[in-house]
Design an enzyme around this catalytic site. Sequence first.
Site, short mmCIF file in Angstrom:
data_model
loop_
_atom_site.label_atom_id
_atom_site.label_comp_id
_atom_site.label_asym_id
_atom_site.label_seq_id
_atom_site.Cartn_x
_atom_site.Cartn_y
_atom_site.Cartn_z
N CYS A 87 -8.15 -5.84 1.32
CA CYS A 87 -8.18 -4.40 1.55
C CYS A 87 -9.49 -3.77 1.06
O CYS A 87 -9.73 -2.59 1.27
CB CYS A 87 -6.99 -3.72 0.87
SG CYS A 87 -5.41 -4.23 1.56
N THR A 105 0.83 -1.21 0.00
CA THR A 105 0.00 0.00 0.00
C THR A 105 0.86 1.25 0.00
O THR A 105 0.66 2.16 -0.82
CB THR A 105 -0.95 -0.01 1.21
OG1 THR A 105 -1.93 -1.04 1.02
CG2 THR A 105 -1.67 1.32 1.36
#
Length: 378
Positions: free
Chosen positions: A323, A70
């Site tokens: 996610c 990320t």
Amino acid sequence: MNYFDYAATTPVDRESLHVYQTVSEEFWGNPSSLHDIGGKAKQLLTKCRERLADMLEVPAKGLYFTSGGTEGNHLALVTLALSRQGKGKHIIIGGAEHSSLHSSADFLTQWGFTVTKIPLTSQGMIDMDILEQSISEETTVVSIGHVNGEIGTIQPLHAIKNLLVSRNIFLHSDMIQAFGKIDIREFTSVVDCFTLSSHKIYGPKGVGALYINPALDVSPMIPGQTHEDGFRGGTVNLPGIAGFVSAASICRDTIETLHYTRLRTHFLSQLEERIPGSFTIYEGPEHAQLPHVIGLGIHGLEGQWLMLECNRRGIGISTGSACGAGSMPNTMKSMGVSHRAGKEFIRISFGRDTDVDHVNSLVVALSDIHGKHVTSLT
């Protein structure tokens, strides 16, 4: 539990864990410190960078260690876009990218950038015609993931680069789902920037890597940072980095697809035998399909409910990217799948330890749940 969610995360390899512990005990200094303890840590950090760069066949100077995929995706897209804003403020991303790239793109719109999201075809491949039509004089960055994390399709990075090379447009690729499963070395020189993550390849969580071609004229997203050549702040996670590089080395030496192809073939044939015509498989052409990941929907069964039912039976599956849990997967939206079908989506992903017996137990559970659901409707 029988685990079928390796695309979300993997257990830490025993050797990688041993390296992590050893480095924690023997190289605990801050690599930025000037004393001998810090210098010892810095030497190991340099060796880790050089070793990973050698595996990837890229210059070590362009490799930065991060806290994971990320952060790497945030740094990649925002750094490239801000560095080229003098040329233009238009960026392009794939519609099925990881949520970190969607959030990075949304952040850039606050700085006056426009974002085009390219859909996938019905086979889960980036729509090359729409991509080409979307490129303008203002376009500076294109970000297309190498392997889709929800259905496992492999995107044509060479063809995408050919569209961009004469237009002086940067190409970033999220290679997190590809790394450790296919040999990415033929692609690392094609893209200008790519992202990797440790915990997808049996390494420690909380560590990853970002590569930006050192020949590019780019500046760090946040100026004045003192770590990783100014590209990020915070003391580096040296034990995690060493464990990551160890896991990467193991994966490099053990890449093979036959095991996963056999499991995929067995699973699909057994499922068809037990519940024929009752499910949809979302996949790409054979040459562009990673066998490790299976995206499917069982007709009439909502994916999240099915996931919970499997969990009750000691089986772990998912409904897409961890996610983005709780929402319709980006891949289904990008492929134009109906909302109802998208809510039925589940993801099966195999790992090193998955065997035929595990697959058989999964098929039995899915067919049993489906059978009880059909019975309840009659």
